[in-house]
Enzyme design. Structure first.
Site, PDB file in Angstrom:
ATOM      1  N   LYS A 188     -41.583  26.721  -4.181  1.00 42.26           N
ATOM      2  CA  LYS A 188     -42.812  27.513  -4.213  1.00 42.26           C
ATOM      3  C   LYS A 188     -42.771  28.516  -5.356  1.00 42.26           C
ATOM      4  O   LYS A 188     -41.683  28.840  -5.861  1.00 42.26           O
ATOM      5  CB  LYS A 188     -42.948  28.313  -2.912  1.00 42.26           C
ATOM      6  CG  LYS A 188     -43.288  27.495  -1.680  1.00 42.26           C
ATOM      7  CD  LYS A 188     -43.415  28.383  -0.458  1.00 42.26           C
ATOM      8  CE  LYS A 188     -43.713  27.593   0.802  1.00 42.26           C
ATOM      9  NZ  LYS A 188     -45.016  26.925   0.823  1.00 42.26           N
ATOM     10  N   ARG A 241     -44.126  19.092   8.816  1.00 40.59           N
ATOM     11  CA  ARG A 241     -44.516  17.832   9.455  1.00 40.59           C
ATOM     12  C   ARG A 241     -43.302  16.925   9.667  1.00 40.59           C
ATOM     13  O   ARG A 241     -43.245  16.174  10.635  1.00 40.59           O
ATOM     14  CB  ARG A 241     -45.624  17.149   8.629  1.00 40.59           C
ATOM     15  CG  ARG A 241     -45.247  16.879   7.207  1.00 40.59           C
ATOM     16  CD  ARG A 241     -46.464  16.608   6.309  1.00 40.59           C
ATOM     17  NE  ARG A 241     -47.181  17.839   5.945  1.00 40.59           N
ATOM     18  CZ  ARG A 241     -48.274  17.871   5.182  1.00 40.59           C
ATOM     19  NH1 ARG A 241     -48.799  16.749   4.731  1.00 40.59           N
ATOM     20  NH2 ARG A 241     -48.861  19.010   4.893  1.00 40.59           N
TER      21      ARG A 241
HETATM   22  N1  BES Z   1     -45.259  26.776   5.369  1.00 40.55           N
HETATM   23  C1  BES Z   1     -46.200  26.193   4.500  1.00 40.55           C
HETATM   24  C2  BES Z   1     -47.653  26.488   4.884  1.00 40.55           C
HETATM   25  C3  BES Z   1     -48.098  27.920   4.865  1.00 40.55           C
HETATM   26  C4  BES Z   1     -48.862  28.393   3.817  1.00 40.55           C
HETATM   27  C5  BES Z   1     -47.844  28.765   5.918  1.00 40.55           C
HETATM   28  C6  BES Z   1     -49.311  29.688   3.813  1.00 40.55           C
HETATM   29  C7  BES Z   1     -48.296  30.080   5.922  1.00 40.55           C
HETATM   30  C8  BES Z   1     -49.038  30.539   4.873  1.00 40.55           C
HETATM   31  C9  BES Z   1     -46.031  24.673   4.464  1.00 40.55           C
HETATM   32  O1  BES Z   1     -44.756  24.201   4.712  1.00 40.55           O
HETATM   33  C10 BES Z   1     -46.443  24.183   3.120  1.00 40.55           C
HETATM   34  O2  BES Z   1     -45.840  24.590   2.178  1.00 40.55           O
HETATM   35  N2  BES Z   1     -47.485  23.364   3.085  1.00 40.55           N
HETATM   36  C11 BES Z   1     -48.011  22.836   1.881  1.00 40.55           C
HETATM   37  C12 BES Z   1     -48.184  21.346   2.047  1.00 40.55           C
HETATM   38  C13 BES Z   1     -48.459  20.608   0.769  1.00 40.55           C
HETATM   39  C14 BES Z   1     -47.253  20.654  -0.134  1.00 40.55           C
HETATM   40  C15 BES Z   1     -48.831  19.179   1.109  1.00 40.55           C
HETATM   41  C16 BES Z   1     -49.362  23.489   1.620  1.00 40.55           C
HETATM   42  O3  BES Z   1     -50.110  23.719   2.568  1.00 40.55           O
HETATM   43  O4  BES Z   1     -49.641  23.801   0.478  1.00 40.55           O
HETATM   44 ZN    ZN Z   2     -43.527  24.152   2.963  1.00 39.92          ZN
END
Ligand code: BES
Ligand code: ZN
Ligand code: ZN
Length: 501
Positions: A269, A343
């Site tokens: 990230k 997931r």
């Molecule tokens: N933990 C994150 C989602 C999240 C985002 C939680 C903001 C709380 C606040 C999750 O694991 C993630 O990174 N999801 C990605 C998925 C994508 C890479 C398909 C997302 O939502 O961008």
């Molecule tokens: Zn994630």
């Protein structure tokens, strides 16, 4: 906080009087046991034009014996539990212990038990801080006490409603504590340890932790692959309440995403706001908090919980984009993005949940940024394969003002997620649109089918709650029952769902 209910006796150090709009005369019980000068001051405040009882209005009167706070709650007929709870919470946040810790709430004419209890609940929920890592002045002033005063006719009902709210709040506060813990203090094994400790002195509770070795034996590579890049190895924690009650019947199973830190892994990230990803285990925190709330309120039914705990880190041992995961279900996942890790761990959790003869499965997960785009911080995203279950979850959320908003679980999204060229399922959709629905379409692949008495196959009733937008606040106006950080979201709603007759 100690909470009691009584008639209009003591005046306390801080006397809160919530007032309906248009009340221009001190109601009968407002001045009971106040001395003459305080009584006169209060009566003139009611009579003056400077306080009208509009929602959000407040007026402080300083008397020798106590601080009196008049709080406007708006028109009597427009009062809702939400307005009531939020007003209580906001008021509590403004109090100082400098003048003593005894709060008295005087509910005068026109208050019903539901709204009185919600107001007190707002105070109880807001009485929370996460300051264990801060140097503290000695808190010589001690904890708050809260005395709810009402007419005799309402006292028993109010007393039990407020006590119940207090018991449920222990679960909300536990979930917040877990959510707020930094990732270097709370990692998967530590979560398991805390669950075991919590269960120790409780007769009707069982906690079991499957460690890394056990996960390998079981073939839970959804969880293993996500967590193996960290020195803190993953684990799965099982919660069982009243394990010997109605043994043969189907009971709910609640599953939590428990990523104690989500760096994104190899698909790392950006650094802005990455600290917030210590909260990526709030699904599991809610499961733990829910079990505490159910235990505290003396729930007698049997119920199962599963939390999927892992830390998502980049390292030489981490899983990579392009990898294929052999999940517990036997289905394979093509990893396209290691940041879509929630997931993957839930794939194993949901499949396992399906084996526990569930009446229904609910999973909770801070799963996608997309749900935050769709619903902001106002509502949890609700996806379900079952209209009846989804309706009940929505109704329970409405009942306690923790909104779940229905989102579509469309076949097109499932198709996207099952269109990998080399595996059964892919962990990222084909584009960014509908990201929360893509994730739900993925999860659905890991809920088992079963046969009914006539031999007809159908999927186990299941709902997925995407709490990414509602699990935490970092300075927002959306959830005034919380000052900062983890919210403990969905503990109250799921407690309501599970315990309602
Ligand atoms: N933990 C994150 C989602 C999240 C985002 C939680 C903001 C709380 C606040 C999750 O694991 C993630 O990174 N999801 C990605 C998925 C994508 C890479 C398909 C997302 O939502 O961008
Ligand atoms: Zn994630
Ligand atoms: Zn995540």
């Amino acid at each position: 906080m100690k909470v009691t209910t009584s008639g209009f006796l003591e005046t306390g150090n801080i006397m809160v009087i919530p007032v309906f709009e248009g009340c221009n005369k001190a109601p009968n019980n407002a001045t009971t046991n106040l001395n003459r000068s305080a009584s006169i001051a209060l009566k003139s405040a009611f009579a003056s034009d400077s306080f009208t009882g509009k929602l959000g209005e407040s007026l402080s009167i300083w008397t020798k014996e106590c601080q009196i706070i008049l709080l406007g709650v708006g028109e009597k007929n427009d009062l809702t539990t939400k307005k009531s709870r939020d007003t209580g919470a906001k008021c509590f946040a403004s109090l100082s212990k400098n003048h003593g810790t005894k709060i008295v709430i005087r509910y005068t004419t026109g208050w019903n038990v539901k709204n009185m209890a919600a107001f007190a609940e707002g105070m109880i929920l807001r009485d929370y801080s996460f300051d264990k890592y801060q140097k503290k002045e000695d808190d010589k002033k001690g904890p708050w006490s809260l005395m709810c005063q009402t007419i005799e006719r309402h006292q028993d009902a109010l007393n039990s409603a407020v006590n119940r709210a207090y018991e449920i709040a222990t679960g909300v506060h536990l979930a917040r504590d877990l959510g707020n813990e930094p990732a270097n203090k709370l990692y998967p094994e530590e979560f398991g340890k805390r669950a075991l400790e919590w269960s120790k002195d409780k007769q009707n509770v069982e906690v079991e932790v499957w460690n890394y070795a056990r996960l390998k034996e079981e073939g839970m590579y959804g969880l293993i692959e996500v967590g193996k890049g960290s020195i803190h190895k993953p684990c799965m924690v099982f919660f069982r309440l009243n394990p010997s009650a109605n043994k043969d019947s189907e009971v709910p199973c609640i599953v939590g995403k428990g990523i104690t830190f989500d760096s994104g892994g190899i698909s790392i990230k950006g650094s802005a706001g990455m600290d917030e990803m210590k909260l990526d285990m709030h699904g599991s925190a809610t499961v733990f908090g829910l079990f505490q709330a159910l235990h505290a309120t003396g729930y007698e039914g049997r119920i199962n919980g599963i939390t999927c705990m892992a830390e998502n880190m980049p390292s030489a041992e981490a899983y990579r984009p392009g990898d294929v995961i052999n999940t517990y279900s036997g289905k394979t996942i093509e990893v396209l993005n290691t940041d879509a890790e929630g997931r993957n761990v839930l794939a194993d959790g949901l499949w396992k949940a399906s084996e526990l003869k569930p009446s229904y499965i609910i999973d909770l997960a801070t799963l996608t940024g997309s749900i935050v785009v769709a619903l902001g911080h106002e509502a949890t995203g609700l996806f379900s394969n079952n209209k009846a279950l989804s309706g009940k979850i929505q109704a329970a959320g409405d009942e306690v003002d923790e909104i779940s908003w229905p989102m579509p679980l469309l076949p097109a999204f499932e198709k996207q997620m099952t269109s990998s060229k080399i595996a059964d399922v892919r962990n990222q959709g084909k584009g960014r649109w509908g990201g929360a629905s893509q994730a739900a379409g993925f999860l659905k692949q890991f809920v088992q089918e079963r046969e009914d008495k006539e031999g007809k196959k159908s999927q186990i009733p299941w709902a997925h709650l995407d709490i990414a937008g509602t699990a935490g606040i970092w300075g927002g106006e959306t959830n005034v029952t919380v000052g900062h950080g983890a919210t403990g979201v969905q503990v109250r709603a799921l407690h309501c769902l599970i315990t309602q007759k």
